[in-house]
Design an enzyme around this catalytic site. Structure first.
Site, PDB file in Angstrom:
ATOM      1  N   HIS A  18      41.487  31.879  32.398  1.00 41.80           N
ATOM      2  CA  HIS A  18      41.697  31.123  31.494  1.00 41.80           C
ATOM      3  C   HIS A  18      42.209  31.961  29.273  1.00 41.80           C
ATOM      4  O   HIS A  18      43.167  30.768  29.406  1.00 41.80           O
ATOM      5  CB  HIS A  18      41.152  30.517  31.787  1.00 41.80           C
ATOM      6  CG  HIS A  18      41.001  29.343  32.329  1.00 41.80           C
ATOM      7  ND1 HIS A  18      39.964  28.884  33.423  1.00 41.80           N
ATOM      8  CD2 HIS A  18      41.920  29.202  32.856  1.00 41.80           C
ATOM      9  CE1 HIS A  18      40.001  27.854  33.934  1.00 41.80           C
ATOM     10  NE2 HIS A  18      41.491  28.867  34.213  1.00 41.80           N
ATOM     11  N   HIS A  41      48.241  25.552  42.205  1.00 45.38           N
ATOM     12  CA  HIS A  41      47.013  25.783  43.067  1.00 45.38           C
ATOM     13  C   HIS A  41      45.811  24.542  42.508  1.00 45.38           C
ATOM     14  O   HIS A  41      44.805  25.873  41.643  1.00 45.38           O
ATOM     15  CB  HIS A  41      46.613  26.909  43.745  1.00 45.38           C
ATOM     16  CG  HIS A  41      47.491  27.331  44.744  1.00 45.38           C
ATOM     17  ND1 HIS A  41      48.584  28.297  44.183  1.00 45.38           N
ATOM     18  CD2 HIS A  41      47.699  27.838  46.140  1.00 45.38           C
ATOM     19  CE1 HIS A  41      49.808  28.053  45.125  1.00 45.38           C
ATOM     20  NE2 HIS A  41      48.493  28.042  46.350  1.00 45.38           N
ATOM     21  N   SER A 111      41.540  24.850  35.686  1.00 47.22           N
ATOM     22  CA  SER A 111      43.373  25.093  34.722  1.00 47.22           C
ATOM     23  C   SER A 111      44.461  24.367  34.485  1.00 47.22           C
ATOM     24  O   SER A 111      44.783  24.110  32.906  1.00 47.22           O
ATOM     25  CB  SER A 111      44.087  26.502  34.835  1.00 47.22           C
ATOM     26  OG  SER A 111      43.388  27.384  35.565  1.00 47.22           O
ATOM     27  N   ASP A 175      47.633  30.410  41.508  1.00 41.68           N
ATOM     28  CA  ASP A 175      46.494  31.155  41.761  1.00 41.68           C
ATOM     29  C   ASP A 175      46.061  30.416  42.983  1.00 41.68           C
ATOM     30  O   ASP A 175      45.412  29.500  42.870  1.00 41.68           O
ATOM     31  CB  ASP A 175      45.655  30.859  39.902  1.00 41.68           C
ATOM     32  CG  ASP A 175      44.360  30.975  40.488  1.00 41.68           C
ATOM     33  OD1 ASP A 175      43.784  31.902  41.370  1.00 41.68           O
ATOM     34  OD2 ASP A 175      43.819  30.043  39.515  1.00 41.68           O
TER      35      ASP A 175
END
Length: 292
Positions: A18, A41, A111, A175
């Site tokens: 992140h 994802h 995310s 991810d």
């Protein structure tokens, strides 16, 4: 799918991923023109962290304790302070969440929510999640948000069918849960499709450092793929062990901002020292994988 985003939320791998994501978004914001972030994802988008004194069946505390928990109250030094401000601000806000991390269960953004916190009004988010429960939570989280498009979709389909976005500018984040070593091969294939369909787009691929063989083969596949302008950066928090444990993680980037290497050189030494499991075990690297 057995991977539990809520169990791993806020761990050192999330923090690393992140922070890199925040710097990529901040770079995209340097131009007024709108951009799109595509998260293949996405998970549920937001997670309630377990109390820090809670233990799993092996007696281990929640993973966030060794991740975002170590950043509560942290004062980065020098240039890193300004570079980390967008990420730390998005996570800790006015300080209430920072206080909560030491007293009771707090929240951590996934995310897609972190990206949305950092984006401007003209920018857009596409978040894909196949798991029904997580997808439902994601849709609830972004209900009524005109900037967000939530798709109940297998994220591996995105590079072949949903690129390029109409904005032309932006970032694709892949991810996956890495429940299967085959995910490395899927990611290499996804990278090739994405690079062909969205030549000007920035690409980011997260991967775990646990078994060295699959990681080495993954990098070799990318070197031989013909995809230009790939770099990788990695963070390790402990020594490699037998049997293998997650001792670090990395990200492959295409079209990384020209300033990113310098930014990571300012951030990662301090971050590695903050997150390392024991003194002197934190390490990082930033290296080019293919020519520009």
């Amino acid at each position: 799918m057995n991977y539990r985003h809520d169990y791993h939320a806020g761990n050192f791998a999330d923090v690393f991923k992140h922070i890199v994501l925040s710097r990529l978004i901040e770079y995209l914001k340097r131009k007024e023109k709108a951009f799109r972030v595509i998260d293949t994802h996405a998970g549920a988008g937001r997670y309630l962290l377990a109390p820090k004194d809670q233990r799993d069946t092996r007696g281990n505390p929640p993973e966030w304790v060794g991740g975002i928990g170590k950043l509560a109250g942290w004062k980065p030094q020098g240039e890193a302070a300004g570079l980390l401000a967008p990420y730390l601000g998005a996570v800790f806000g006015n300080g209430a969440n920072q206080k909560a991390l030491s007293e009771y269960p707090a929240e951590y953004p996934g995310s897609p929510l972190l990206a949305m916190e950092l984006m401007r009004r003209q920018d857009r988010l596409t978040a894909c999640e196949l798991h029904p429960e997580a997808a439902g939570k994601l849709k609830t989280l972004f209900a009524g948000n005109y900037q967000a498009r939530i798709l109940t979709l297998d994220g591996w389909l995105v590079p072949g069918a949903h690129l390029p976005p109409k904005e032309k500018r932006g970032l694709l984040l892949i991810d996956p849960p890495f429940e299967d070593a085959a995910d490395f091969g899927r990611m290499a294939e996804a990278a090739l499709r994405a690079a062909k369909r969205w030549q000007g787009g920035s690409l980011a691929f997260w991967y775990p450092l646990k078994h060295p063989g699959p990681v080495a083969r993954f990098k070799q596949m990318l070197r031989e793929s013909g995809i230009s302008d790939l770099v990788y950066l990695e963070l390790e928090i402990c020594k490699r062990e037998t049997p293998p444990v997650l001792h670090g993680c990395g990200m492959i980037l295409r079209h990384a901002p020209y300033v990113l290497e310098g930014e990571m050189a300012a951030i990662l030494p301090q971050l590695a020292a903050r997150l390392e499991a024991a003194k002197g075990q934190g390490r990082w690297r930033y290296e080019r994988l293919t020519a520009e």
